[in-house]
Write a protein that holds these residues in place. Structure first.
Motif, PDB file in Angstrom:
ATOM      1  N   LYS A  71      13.081  -3.881   8.086  1.00  0.00           N
ATOM      2  CA  LYS A  71      13.339  -3.073   6.880  1.00  0.00           C
ATOM      3  C   LYS A  71      12.071  -2.936   6.031  1.00  0.00           C
ATOM      4  CE  LYS A  71      18.226  -4.253   6.714  1.00  0.00           C
ATOM      5  NZ  LYS A  71      18.254  -4.807   8.056  1.00  0.00           N
ATOM      6  N   ALA A  72      10.950  -2.767   6.710  1.00  0.00           N
ATOM      7  CA  ALA A  72       9.653  -2.608   6.049  1.00  0.00           C
ATOM      8  C   ALA A  72       9.248  -1.136   6.087  1.00  0.00           C
ATOM      9  CB  ALA A  72       8.599  -3.458   6.747  1.00  0.00           C
ATOM     10  N   GLU A  73       8.235  -0.816   5.329  1.00  0.00           N
ATOM     11  CA  GLU A  73       7.679   0.542   5.313  1.00  0.00           C
ATOM     12  C   GLU A  73       6.418   0.571   6.162  1.00  0.00           C
ATOM     13  OE1 GLU A  73       8.721   3.411   3.793  1.00  0.00           O
ATOM     14  OE2 GLU A  73      10.537   2.358   3.168  1.00  0.00           O
ATOM     15  N   LYS A  74       6.310   1.578   7.021  1.00  0.00           N
ATOM     16  CA  LYS A  74       5.088   1.758   7.803  1.00  0.00           C
ATOM     17  C   LYS A  74       4.083   2.468   6.919  1.00  0.00           C
ATOM     18  CE  LYS A  74       4.216   4.987  11.122  1.00  0.00           C
ATOM     19  NZ  LYS A  74       4.390   5.716  12.373  1.00  0.00           N
ATOM     20  N   VAL A  75       2.974   1.790   6.639  1.00  0.00           N
ATOM     21  CA  VAL A  75       1.939   2.383   5.800  1.00  0.00           C
ATOM     22  C   VAL A  75       1.025   3.235   6.665  1.00  0.00           C
ATOM     23  CG1 VAL A  75       0.012   1.908   4.237  1.00  0.00           C
ATOM     24  CG2 VAL A  75       2.047   0.476   4.173  1.00  0.00           C
ATOM     25  N   GLN A  76       0.603   2.674   7.814  1.00  0.00           N
ATOM     26  CA  GLN A  76      -0.249   3.441   8.706  1.00  0.00           C
ATOM     27  C   GLN A  76      -0.315   2.770  10.071  1.00  0.00           C
ATOM     28  OE1 GLN A  76      -4.344   2.125   7.004  1.00  0.00           O
ATOM     29  NE2 GLN A  76      -4.752   4.038   8.000  1.00  0.00           N
ATOM     30  N   LEU A  77      -0.658   3.577  11.067  1.00  0.00           N
ATOM     31  CA  LEU A  77      -0.860   3.097  12.431  1.00  0.00           C
ATOM     32  C   LEU A  77      -2.148   3.715  12.930  1.00  0.00           C
ATOM     33  CD1 LEU A  77       0.209   1.652  15.012  1.00  0.00           C
ATOM     34  CD2 LEU A  77       1.357   3.777  15.577  1.00  0.00           C
ATOM     35  N   ILE A  78      -3.152   2.872  13.128  1.00  0.00           N
ATOM     36  CA  ILE A  78      -4.435   3.347  13.653  1.00  0.00           C
ATOM     37  C   ILE A  78      -4.713   2.570  14.929  1.00  0.00           C
ATOM     38  CG2 ILE A  78      -6.923   3.458  13.297  1.00  0.00           C
ATOM     39  CD1 ILE A  78      -6.473   3.900  10.399  1.00  0.00           C
ATOM     40  N   GLY A  79      -4.816   3.293  16.025  1.00  0.00           N
ATOM     41  CA  GLY A  79      -5.048   2.631  17.302  1.00  0.00           C
ATOM     42  C   GLY A  79      -3.898   1.702  17.616  1.00  0.00           C
ATOM     43  N   HIS A  80      -4.194   0.420  17.748  1.00  0.00           N
ATOM     44  CA  HIS A  80      -3.167  -0.574  18.062  1.00  0.00           C
ATOM     45  C   HIS A  80      -2.774  -1.396  16.841  1.00  0.00           C
ATOM     46  CE1 HIS A  80      -3.478   0.223  22.321  1.00  0.00           C
ATOM     47  NE2 HIS A  80      -4.785   0.167  22.214  1.00  0.00           N
ATOM     48  N   VAL A  81      -3.257  -1.027  15.668  1.00  0.00           N
ATOM     49  CA  VAL A  81      -3.006  -1.826  14.468  1.00  0.00           C
ATOM     50  C   VAL A  81      -2.026  -1.099  13.534  1.00  0.00           C
ATOM     51  CG1 VAL A  81      -4.053  -2.961  12.470  1.00  0.00           C
ATOM     52  CG2 VAL A  81      -5.282  -2.877  14.635  1.00  0.00           C
ATOM     53  N   LEU A  82      -0.928  -1.796  13.250  1.00  0.00           N
ATOM     54  CA  LEU A  82       0.122  -1.281  12.380  1.00  0.00           C
ATOM     55  C   LEU A  82       0.043  -1.997  11.042  1.00  0.00           C
ATOM     56  CD1 LEU A  82       2.930   0.114  11.852  1.00  0.00           C
ATOM     57  CD2 LEU A  82       3.953  -1.879  12.945  1.00  0.00           C
ATOM     58  N   VAL A  83       0.104  -1.233   9.947  1.00  0.00           N
ATOM     59  CA  VAL A  83       0.114  -1.818   8.609  1.00  0.00           C
ATOM     60  C   VAL A  83       1.524  -1.658   8.057  1.00  0.00           C
ATOM     61  CG1 VAL A  83      -0.835  -1.732   6.273  1.00  0.00           C
ATOM     62  CG2 VAL A  83      -2.305  -1.233   8.227  1.00  0.00           C
ATOM     63  N   LEU A  84       2.130  -2.792   7.660  1.00  0.00           N
ATOM     64  CA  LEU A  84       3.491  -2.810   7.139  1.00  0.00           C
ATOM     65  C   LEU A  84       3.516  -3.321   5.707  1.00  0.00           C
ATOM     66  CD1 LEU A  84       5.419  -4.435  10.112  1.00  0.00           C
ATOM     67  CD2 LEU A  84       5.550  -2.073   9.395  1.00  0.00           C
ATOM     68  N   PHE A  85       4.475  -2.808   4.926  1.00  0.00           N
ATOM     69  CA  PHE A  85       4.656  -3.258   3.548  1.00  0.00           C
ATOM     70  C   PHE A  85       6.144  -3.425   3.279  1.00  0.00           C
ATOM     71  CE2 PHE A  85       5.561  -2.177  -0.932  1.00  0.00           C
ATOM     72  CZ  PHE A  85       4.856  -3.204  -1.544  1.00  0.00           C
ATOM     73  N   ARG A  86       6.486  -4.557   2.683  1.00  0.00           N
ATOM     74  CA  ARG A  86       7.849  -4.781   2.197  1.00  0.00           C
ATOM     75  C   ARG A  86       7.749  -5.619   0.931  1.00  0.00           C
ATOM     76  NH1 ARG A  86      11.644  -8.036   5.941  1.00  0.00           N
ATOM     77  NH2 ARG A  86      10.647  -9.780   4.899  1.00  0.00           N
ATOM     78  N   GLN A  87       8.200  -5.044  -0.176  1.00  0.00           N
ATOM     79  CA  GLN A  87       8.083  -5.740  -1.457  1.00  0.00           C
ATOM     80  C   GLN A  87       9.071  -6.896  -1.511  1.00  0.00           C
ATOM     81  OE1 GLN A  87       7.841  -3.086  -4.801  1.00  0.00           O
ATOM     82  NE2 GLN A  87       6.163  -4.374  -5.394  1.00  0.00           N
ATOM     83  N   SER A  88       8.590  -8.032  -1.992  1.00  0.00           N
ATOM     84  CA  SER A  88       9.442  -9.211  -2.117  1.00  0.00           C
ATOM     85  C   SER A  88       9.966  -9.319  -3.545  1.00  0.00           C
ATOM     86  CB  SER A  88       8.660 -10.469  -1.736  1.00  0.00           C
ATOM     87  OG  SER A  88       7.638 -10.705  -2.679  1.00  0.00           O
ATOM     88  N   GLU A  89      10.780 -10.345  -3.776  1.00  0.00           N
ATOM     89  CA  GLU A  89      11.360 -10.568  -5.109  1.00  0.00           C
ATOM     90  C   GLU A  89      10.271 -10.789  -6.159  1.00  0.00           C
ATOM     91  OE1 GLU A  89      14.967 -11.439  -5.635  1.00  0.00           O
ATOM     92  OE2 GLU A  89      15.293 -10.505  -3.690  1.00  0.00           O
ATOM     93  N   GLU A  90       9.181 -11.478  -5.751  1.00  0.00           N
ATOM     94  CA  GLU A  90       8.117 -11.801  -6.711  1.00  0.00           C
ATOM     95  C   GLU A  90       7.225 -10.608  -7.037  1.00  0.00           C
ATOM     96  OE1 GLU A  90       7.771 -14.082  -3.602  1.00  0.00           O
ATOM     97  OE2 GLU A  90       9.627 -14.826  -4.433  1.00  0.00           O
TER      98      GLU A  90
END
Length: 99
Positions: A71-90
């Motif tokens: 349940k994360a957001e895909k920020v970007q995918l470059i080559g074989h590297v995926l950047v994920l973001f999911r905001q936590s409670e803090e």
């Protein structure tokens, strides 16, 4: 939470200096790997995952599965590297407000 272009740009800038936290190997996407990604997202909010796959369609299927299961957001995918973001409670990372 859908990220706007401005928010994604901000997160890409923050992720630039990060090293991949989780690397998928020959076993592919297992329950253990998903648990590790979920744990890293809870702790860091913004992570990089290295998806080692020669087949582009398989890589995209793995990325979609990771995004769906964590349940994360895909920020970007470059080559074989995926950047994920999911905001936590803090809310450790301040994301620009959506307009």
């Amino acid at each position: 939470m859908n990220l706007t272009t401005k928010q994604k740009q901000h997160l890409k800038g923050l992720a630039h200096s990060l090293k991949p936290v989780v690397m998928l190997g020959g076993n592919g996407l297992t329950e253990g790997v998903l648990a590790e990604i979920d744990n890293a997202l809870s702790h860091h909010e913004l992570i990089k995952v290295k998806v080692a796959s020669g087949d582009r369609e398989l890589k995209n299927a793995i990325v979609d599965a990771i995004v769906r299961e964590t349940k994360a957001e895909k920020v970007q995918l470059i080559g074989h590297v995926l950047v994920l973001f999911r905001q936590s409670e803090e809310m450790k990372i301040a994301v620009p407000k959506a307009k």
